[in-house]
Design a protein around this motif. Structure first.
Motif, PDB file in Angstrom:
ATOM      1  N   ASN B 399       0.838  -1.198   0.000  1.00  0.00           N
ATOM      2  CA  ASN B 399       0.000   0.000   0.000  1.00  0.00           C
ATOM      3  C   ASN B 399       0.872   1.247   0.000  1.00  0.00           C
ATOM      4  O   ASN B 399       1.314   1.704   1.040  1.00  0.00           O
ATOM      5  N   ILE B 402       0.131   4.605   2.318  1.00  0.00           N
ATOM      6  CA  ILE B 402       0.228   4.702   3.780  1.00  0.00           C
ATOM      7  C   ILE B 402       0.698   6.081   4.267  1.00  0.00           C
ATOM      8  O   ILE B 402       0.046   6.665   5.131  1.00  0.00           O
TER       9      ILE B 402
ATOM     10  N   SER C 226      -9.546   2.434  10.866  1.00  0.00           N
ATOM     11  CA  SER C 226      -8.872   2.027   9.629  1.00  0.00           C
ATOM     12  C   SER C 226      -7.405   1.690   9.879  1.00  0.00           C
ATOM     13  O   SER C 226      -6.876   0.809   9.219  1.00  0.00           O
ATOM     14  N   HIS C 230      -6.049  -1.925   9.037  1.00  0.00           N
ATOM     15  CA  HIS C 230      -4.869  -2.108   8.218  1.00  0.00           C
ATOM     16  C   HIS C 230      -3.932  -3.146   8.832  1.00  0.00           C
ATOM     17  O   HIS C 230      -3.332  -3.956   8.132  1.00  0.00           O
ATOM     18  N   TYR C 236      -7.212  -0.589   4.789  1.00  0.00           N
ATOM     19  CA  TYR C 236      -7.753   0.474   5.633  1.00  0.00           C
ATOM     20  C   TYR C 236      -9.265   0.482   5.673  1.00  0.00           C
ATOM     21  O   TYR C 236      -9.885   0.729   6.695  1.00  0.00           O
TER      22      TYR C 236
END
Lengths: 218, 496, 300
Positions: B399, B402, C226, C230, C236
């Motif tokens: 991800n 972030i 979130s 995560h 999230y």
């Protein structure tokens, strides 16, 4: 302090209230009424039974305590009594052919049993929550050769309570809810460890050998 | 709408300019913004209720609604283009509003207007006034110390014979709305960045002792050394943990454990613990005796028609042109006999060897039931069901959003706290130098700020004490009751 | 252990009882009464003139003070219930509907008493104490096995972040309950100008202040949720029903804040948005009954 609300009614509280002592008296009296009322209501709602389940409960015998009697039949029909096995370390495995993690560990247990059995550890696979014939059929199919015992609840459904009181006690005292569960009991009948997960051969052998080491040196 | 152009007195504007102006007005309109949020709220509600039985209750109550309810259930609200468009419109509106409001707010903060009008103070709904017999300087200093003791800034300006003053506090908090709204845009940006540049694999299964490659353009692979699980005596899972070795280009680079709430990060990929499953260790030899497959087949990622509820797996053997479907016993005995047509016993699996290509109808699928530990010839293959094992189910995700997400979180919470807990407070006043002394009249800019008025009254009284007088305080009419009147919109002198 | 769990349960029963009586007392206080004074005078001409004056008063000032005392008891006993359970479980009681409803009773008592103290009005208690009492009735109705302390399933074993996430939610919902009560009183007062109720401006301000506390808390809930999601699920935001229900609530209050601060809405329209907002809060709180999804633990 300015009255911002312009709400005369709100400020129209009596200028002279009860004295400090009277106030304390009222607070105390109200507290007592609430406490006694609460005890009465909570009792009525079963507060007394609280704390018996959850992490506060003991479904299984505690480590360090003597194991309660376990009575059932072996798959071949012979009577099994835990008390009669005293003098020998015992490894009870609670499983079922319906339980996938139990099936996955079966080859590991078989291997561990082949190591521990000659050393004098008695292993019994107690199958629960299924027809004993299915357990035996499964054990035959996968080549598990350790002794298999039958679900005491299964027997209790057909047995005479007068003739086998300890069978009925077993069904109540050994309440197994997790599968697989392993209970290791030393030669003196004291529970030495309870394992609530799958084991591999290495771990099982280590547990069994720990029991053997205890035998003779309390 | 041509009149608008005429009314604005700019008839020479090009259509493009008019268009831009309209779009700008559309995005800066608070009315439109409220409409957008309301619309978003309604869509979120529709999407939420879709996950419940509520629409069905509606249909049960009014059967005529059934088709509508069916299409409601079928509509993936949060994945729909309309939802994405709405989010985009809101993001643009937030950006445009910010640009639009910033200069005015900045002006209030950096260069507040000190001068006010007599009429404004006269007409004020809430005000306080008193007359001080001493010098103007005394009065000014006294007022300044009252305001500064409450953390106000205090400015004065001489206007003719009068001294105008302006005091404010928490002016920076007025900016709090910008980080907050910027954070909302950043959250959307973070989401887009994550979905465009990141990846997420929710069913990354690795059997004990085996290695799986991560893919997604990485050279990573993961070996599961051991999976451990712990339970309570009630049979409730208390811990799942996978001991793994991570390889990069085949070289071991990291050892570690992954548990629920305890992910493991290596390079771009982060590994999360999911659950676990049961796999079937299979050995498949070809006709020549060559071993074609000797692995643990993760079950549960494939459904077989003969029993859709039973755990099943599929092995493709391209070299032989066949695929092997493997089905384990159904644990739910209630599925017999309708769903569970195979009716397998524990310790058995059902296999079907079928041609890999469906366009080759000549080869008939061959089926058989394997007993654990007993090899069996099925078609050209020899299959051995060795045992059952366990595999861990991990999630692998990368991800890149972030950092954006974390910045947005800080801005969002900080912005809100500044806006709400440090409200901008302002007071305007005029000190009139008259015959009987200096008369001070002041009013708070606190139209809908009960706390602001409260503070104002308390400061007025403080001033009265200081100058040994009783100020005349005008409080809100109707005991603070007002009529529900939308025409009072933007009645505050400087509200934007 | 056993005794702590039982003591927590007894404390909860006391809290429930106190809030029940508090709710009644506040109602007695809030309904108000009309006191008619008759004065009879004999004039010099020998005729008798009777004049009547009507006073509009809060129903019973003593009842209001009693309500405050009982709400304090409700809060203190809820605190003890939470405390005993925290000691017994070695974590804050936030893992199932029984536990966080207990926390909610504590939170609503605290938030209410703060607002009562700051604004010096007791009328809100008629609604807020009733909501608190209603929550205790809900706790009584829960299956008895939820009263036991059970170990946390792996997904909930997130320590500080779980504690922050769930307690923010509980305090956000509690403050929204206060703003809901203010909105109700606002609507009542604006329909009929009942003199003994607090002024509209004050009620409007109570509602607004409550939202300005609740809204940032709810934002924090979504953010912490979130961050936690995560760590636990690797994503999230997964459009899970509980998440979107909370988002819906957040958006309703966002509409309230925008219309109130930017469009100058106040009064009845703002109050109605607050009613919708609190309906959304209830929907989010009890969402587990309506939909499955990732939040489907908590014993219902």
């Amino acid at each position: 302090m300015t009255d911002l609300t312009h709400d005369n009614a709100v400020t129209a509280e009596p200028a002279s209230g009860p004295s400090r002592l009277q106030q304390a008296g009222i607070v105390g009296a109200v507290a007592l009424v609430i406490i006694f009322g609460a005890i009465w209501i909570a009792r009525d709602q079963g507060a007394g039974q609280l704390g018996q389940g959850g992490v506060n409960s003991a479904l299984l015998p505690s480590v360090g305590e003597p194991a309660p009697e376990f009575m059932t039949l072996y798959a071949d029909g012979e009577i099994m009594r835990l008390s009669e096995l005293k003098g020998q370390p015992v490894w009870l495995n609670f499983w079922g052919a319906w339980c996938a993690p139990c099936r996955a560990e079966m080859p590991e247990l078989q291997a561990a049993w082949q190591i521990l059995e000659p050393q004098g550890v008695k292993m019994i696979g107690v199958s629960l929550k299924e027809d004993p014939r299915e357990s035996v059929a499964y054990a035959d199919r996968v080549g598990a050769t350790f002794p298999i015992a039958v679900d005491p609840n299964f027997l209790a459904a057909v047995a005479d309570p007068e003739a086998f009181p300890d069978l009925f006690e077993t069904a109540e005292t050994w309440e197994i809810r997790n599968f697989p569960t392993h209970v290791f009991i030393d030669a003196d009948g004291i529970v030495r460890s309870v394992i609530l997960s799958q084991m591999d051969t290495e771990t099982a052998v280590a547990e069994g050998e720990a029991l053997l080491e205890r035998t003779g040196n309390p | 709408m041509a009149q608008v152009t005429v009314a604005n007195g700019t008839p020479s504007r090009s259509p493009v300019e008019i268009m831009i102006d309209r779009i700008w007005r559309f995005f800066t309109s608070v009315r439109v913004a409220v409409l957008e949020i309301t619309l978003l709220a309604l869509m979120v509600l529709l999407g939420t209720l879709r996950g419940s039985d509520a629409p069905q209750w509606m249909a049960n109550a009014a059967p005529a609604l059934q088709p509508l309810v069916d299409s409601w259930y079928a509509w993936d609200v949060f994945g729909s283009p309309i939802f994405a468009i709405l989010l985009a419109v809101i993001a643009v509106a937030i950006a445009v509003c910010t640009v639009n409001r910033l200069p005015a707010i900045w002006g209030t903060i950096s260069a507040p207007r000190i001068r006010t009008s007599k009429g404004y103070i006269e007409r004020a709904e809430v005000k306080a006034s008193f007359t001080h017999a001493g010098t103007l300087d005394e009065l000014r200093q006294g007022m300044e110390s009252i305001f500064t003791s409450r953390r106000y800034r205090f400015f004065t300006e001489q206007v003719g014979n009068d001294l105008h003053f302006y005091a404010d506090k928490n002016r920076w908090a007025k900016l709090g709305t910008f980080p907050f709204h910027l954070a909302l845009i950043l959250l959307l940006v973070g989401g887009i960045v994550a979905s465009v540049y990141g990846f997420r694999d929710t069913n990354f299964a690795v059997a004990e002792g085996e290695t799986q490659s991560v893919g997604h353009g990485t050279d990573l692979s993961v070996e599961l050394v051991r999976f451990t699980d712990d339970y309570t005596q009630e049979g409730i899972a208390s811990n799942y943990e996978s001991e793994v070795v991570i390889y990069d280009n085949g070289q071991p680079v990291e050892e570690g454990s992954i548990s629920v709430n305890g992910p493991l990060n290596h390079g771009v990929a982060t590994f999360y613990q999911g659950g676990f499953g049961i796999s079937v260790d299979l050995l498949i030899d070809g006709a020549s005796g060559r071993t074609l497959y000797d692995e643990s087949l993760e079950m549960g990622f494939f459904n077989f028609r003969g029993n859709p509820d039973a755990p099943a797996g599929l092995i493709r053997l391209p070299s032989e042109g066949v695929q092997v479907a493997v089905v384990a016993p159904d644990t739910d005995r209630a599925n017999r006999p309708d769903l569970d047509t195979l009716q397998l016993q524990s310790g058995q699996v059902w296999v079907q060897v079928a041609p890999l290509s469906t366009s080759d109808p000549d080869i008939e699928p061959v089926t058989a039931v394997l007993d654990q530990g007993t090899p069996l010839e099925v078609g050209d293959l020899t299959l051995l069901f060795e045992r059952e094992s366990r595999f861990t189910v991990l999630q692998v995700a990368y991800n890149p959003g972030i950092p954006i997400f974390f910045i947005a979180s800080v801005l969002l919470v900080g912005g809100l706290a500044a806006t709400f807990y440090f409200p901008l407070r302002r007071v305007r006043g005029i000190i009139h130098h008259g015959a009987g002394g200096n008369t001070l009249t002041m009013t708070p800019l606190a139209k809908r700020d009960w706390g602001g008025k409260k503070e104002f009254f308390s400061m007025a009284e403080r001033a009265g004490e200081r100058f040994h007088t009783t100020p005349t305080i005008k409080r809100p009419d109707h005991e603070g009751n007002w009529h529900d009147d939308a025409s009072q919109e933007s009645d505050d002198e400087e509200t934007r | 252990m056993e005794t702590l769990v039982q003591m927590s349960f007894y404390s909860f029963a006391a809290s429930s009882l106190a809030l029940g009586v508090a709710s009644l007392s506040y109602m007695l206080y809030a309904v108000g009464r009309v006191r008619v004074r008759r004065a009879t005078m004999t004039t010099s001409t020998g005729t008798t003139v009777t004049s009547s004056t009507a006073d509009f008063l809060p129903g019973n000032i003593g009842a209001g003070q009693f309500g405050t005392l009982l709400t304090w008891f409700g809060g203190v006993f809820a605190f003890l219930a939470v405390l005993f359970r925290t000691i017994a479980a070695e974590r804050l009681p936030l893992s199932n509907m029984y536990e966080f409803s207990l926390m909610f009773v504590l939170a609503i008592s605290i938030m209410y008493l703060i607002f009562e103290r700051i604004y010096g009005i007791r009328h809100l208690g008629a609604i807020v104490a009733t909501i608190g009492f209603g929550m205790t009735l809900y706790i009584w109705s829960l299956p008895a096995d939820l009263r036991e302390i059970t170990p946390l399933i792996p997904a909930l074993q997130a320590g500080p972040i779980m504690t922050a996430h769930v307690s923010s939610a509980i305090f956000a919902y509690a403050t929204f309950a206060v703003s809901f009560a203010a909105a109700i009183l606002y609507l009542v007062k604006s329909k009929r100008n009942i003199r003994w109720l607090p002024s509209l401006e004050m009620l409007d301000d109570v509602a607004f202040r409550a939202v300005t506390i609740g809204f940032p808390l709810l934002s924090l809930v979504l953010i912490l949720g979130s961050v936690w999601a995560h760590d636990a699920w690797g994503v999230y935001w997964s459009w899970d029903p509980k998440e979107t229900a909370a988002l819906f609530t957040w958006l309703v209050y966002a509409v309230y804040l925008h219309t109130r601060t930017l469009r100058g809405w106040r009064g009845n329209r703002s109050a109605i948005i607050l009613l919708i907002g609190f309906a959304a809060v209830i929907f989010t709180y009890y969402g587990n009954y309506f939909f499955g999804g990732l939040h489907s633990y908590g014993g219902v």
